[in-house]
Scaffold this motif. Structure first.
Motif, PDB file in Angstrom:
ATOM      1  N   ARG A  47       0.701  -1.025   0.107  1.00 20.62           N
ATOM      2  CA  ARG A  47       0.020   0.085   0.130  1.00 20.62           C
ATOM      3  C   ARG A  47       0.878   1.251   0.014  1.00 20.62           C
ATOM      4  NH1 ARG A  47      -3.899   0.097   4.618  1.00 20.62           N
ATOM      5  NH2 ARG A  47      -4.846   1.670   3.750  1.00 20.62           N
TER       6      ARG A  47
ATOM      7  N   ASN B 155      -1.712  -1.907  -5.378  1.00 18.35           N
ATOM      8  CA  ASN B 155      -3.064  -2.424  -4.727  1.00 18.35           C
ATOM      9  C   ASN B 155      -2.577  -3.927  -4.290  1.00 18.35           C
ATOM     10  OD1 ASN B 155      -5.506  -3.118  -4.133  1.00 18.35           O
ATOM     11  ND2 ASN B 155      -6.659  -2.802  -6.389  1.00 18.35           N
TER      12      ASN B 155
ATOM     13  N   GLU C 107     -11.474   0.402  -0.522  1.00 21.41           N
ATOM     14  CA  GLU C 107     -11.136  -0.757   0.161  1.00 21.41           C
ATOM     15  C   GLU C 107     -12.564  -1.083   0.974  1.00 21.41           C
ATOM     16  OE1 GLU C 107      -6.572  -0.635   0.622  1.00 21.41           O
ATOM     17  OE2 GLU C 107      -7.526   0.315   2.085  1.00 21.41           O
TER      18      GLU C 107
END
Length: 84
Positions: free
Chosen positions: A42, A47, A79
């Motif tokens: 991250r 991703n 997310e």
């Protein structure tokens, strides 16, 4: 093809700051190696879902956000939508 190359170059140029490195190190010291991998991905601008199985990623998010994760690592809106 050029667009993919531009995205790749942008990701390479992303720097990880000191606070983020400390979070990764704390996860390693705590024995949470999978979570350290998620943080590293991250913070590098990648991703994690592209590299970690979906179910594993969701479990890691739940364990580290909902069960006492710090406020600094709150999941992004995207997310949260993935989780629901």
């Amino acid at each position: 093809m050029k667009g993919q190359l531009d995205d790749y170059n942008r990701q390479i140029n992303k720097k990880i700051n000191t606070d983020q490195i400390e979070q990764i190190i704390k996860a390693i010291i705590a024995g949470k190696y999978s979570w350290a991998c998620v943080l590293l991905l991250r913070f590098s601008g990648l991703n994690p879902i592209d590299y970690i199985p979906y179910r594993t990623y969701i479990r890691l998010l739940k364990n580290n956000y909902l069960l006492g994760g710090s406020g600094q690592n709150q999941p992004s809106k995207k997310e949260v939508e993935i989780m629901c």
